[in-house]
Design a protein around this motif. Sequence first.
Motif, PDB file in Angstrom:
ATOM      1  N   THR A   1      -2.800  -2.124  -8.814  1.00 54.74           N
ATOM      2  CA  THR A   1      -2.201  -3.425  -8.506  1.00 54.74           C
ATOM      3  C   THR A   1      -1.611  -3.447  -7.104  1.00 54.74           C
ATOM      4  OG1 THR A   1      -1.669  -3.731 -10.840  1.00 54.74           O
ATOM      5  CG2 THR A   1      -0.524  -5.137  -9.275  1.00 54.74           C
ATOM      6  N   TYR A   2      -0.769  -2.462  -6.786  1.00 56.87           N
ATOM      7  CA  TYR A   2      -0.158  -2.419  -5.454  1.00 56.87           C
ATOM      8  C   TYR A   2      -1.225  -2.257  -4.369  1.00 56.87           C
ATOM      9  CZ  TYR A   2       4.303  -1.566  -7.866  1.00 56.87           C
ATOM     10  OH  TYR A   2       5.409  -1.647  -8.665  1.00 56.87           O
ATOM     11  N   GLY A   3      -2.181  -1.375  -4.603  1.00 56.24           N
ATOM     12  CA  GLY A   3      -3.208  -1.102  -3.598  1.00 56.24           C
ATOM     13  C   GLY A   3      -4.112  -2.294  -3.334  1.00 56.24           C
ATOM     14  N   VAL A   4      -4.618  -2.921  -4.390  1.00 56.39           N
ATOM     15  CA  VAL A   4      -5.534  -4.062  -4.215  1.00 56.39           C
ATOM     16  C   VAL A   4      -4.814  -5.233  -3.554  1.00 56.39           C
ATOM     17  CG1 VAL A   4      -6.849  -5.812  -5.484  1.00 56.39           C
ATOM     18  CG2 VAL A   4      -7.140  -3.399  -6.036  1.00 56.39           C
ATOM     19  N   LEU A   5      -3.599  -5.534  -4.006  1.00 52.68           N
ATOM     20  CA  LEU A   5      -2.857  -6.630  -3.384  1.00 52.68           C
ATOM     21  C   LEU A   5      -2.533  -6.322  -1.922  1.00 52.68           C
ATOM     22  CD1 LEU A   5      -0.440  -7.711  -6.244  1.00 52.68           C
ATOM     23  CD2 LEU A   5      -2.377  -8.971  -5.341  1.00 52.68           C
ATOM     24  N   GLY A   6      -2.150  -5.085  -1.622  1.00 48.57           N
ATOM     25  CA  GLY A   6      -1.845  -4.711  -0.247  1.00 48.57           C
ATOM     26  C   GLY A   6      -3.053  -4.828   0.662  1.00 48.57           C
TER      27      GLY A   6
ATOM     28  N   MET B   1       0.829  -1.209   0.000  1.00 52.51           N
ATOM     29  CA  MET B   1       0.000   0.000   0.000  1.00 52.51           C
ATOM     30  C   MET B   1       0.867   1.263   0.000  1.00 52.51           C
ATOM     31  SD  MET B   1      -3.346  -0.936   2.285  1.00 52.51           S
ATOM     32  CE  MET B   1      -2.501  -1.559   3.728  1.00 52.51           C
ATOM     33  N   ALA B   2       2.005   1.226   0.700  1.00 56.53           N
ATOM     34  CA  ALA B   2       2.931   2.355   0.667  1.00 56.53           C
ATOM     35  C   ALA B   2       3.495   2.547  -0.741  1.00 56.53           C
ATOM     36  CB  ALA B   2       4.066   2.138   1.668  1.00 56.53           C
TER      37      ALA B   2
END
Length: 160
Positions: A125-130, A99-100
């Motif tokens: 991608t980073y946000g959903v996976l985080g 998320m960072a």
Amino acid sequence: MESGSFGQSAAHEDGPSAKGAVSTVGSDGRPQRTSRRFPLFTRDTARPEGGGRAASGDAPAPARQWPVLAVLSLVGLGLLLTAFDLFRIGTMVIGVALMAGAVMRWTLPSVGMLAVRSRFTDMVTYGVLGVAIVLLAMMVQPEPWLKIPFLDDALHFTIS
């Protein structure tokens, strides 16, 4: 000159003309038609939108790539915590690191190798996976910190 070649005709012998999409001039000085399609064989790669250095070129290599190093360091810390039997905390740290990365990709103009795709795709991608990793870490058994009733029902339905 050939009639119909790139829209040229015998009446336009004073200079080349072209109909349709023209974006480059060929080696012979004549306009070339280009296609919006990707070529069958690619010969190079395009840099990602934010693929430049995150610091100036005279900075040492780690300083130029600090965003990706920060994310990887947090992921490494999370894996270390997981190895020391702190599974829930370790996986939450990994999710927070992703998320960072999404926040850095959104706010910083240049993030170095953290930029893999377009800015929007990287952030999603980073946000959903985080978020998914953090939620799953909070729901892990035994004694989950977060209980989502419909997921309990779905689990019992699939097992029974």
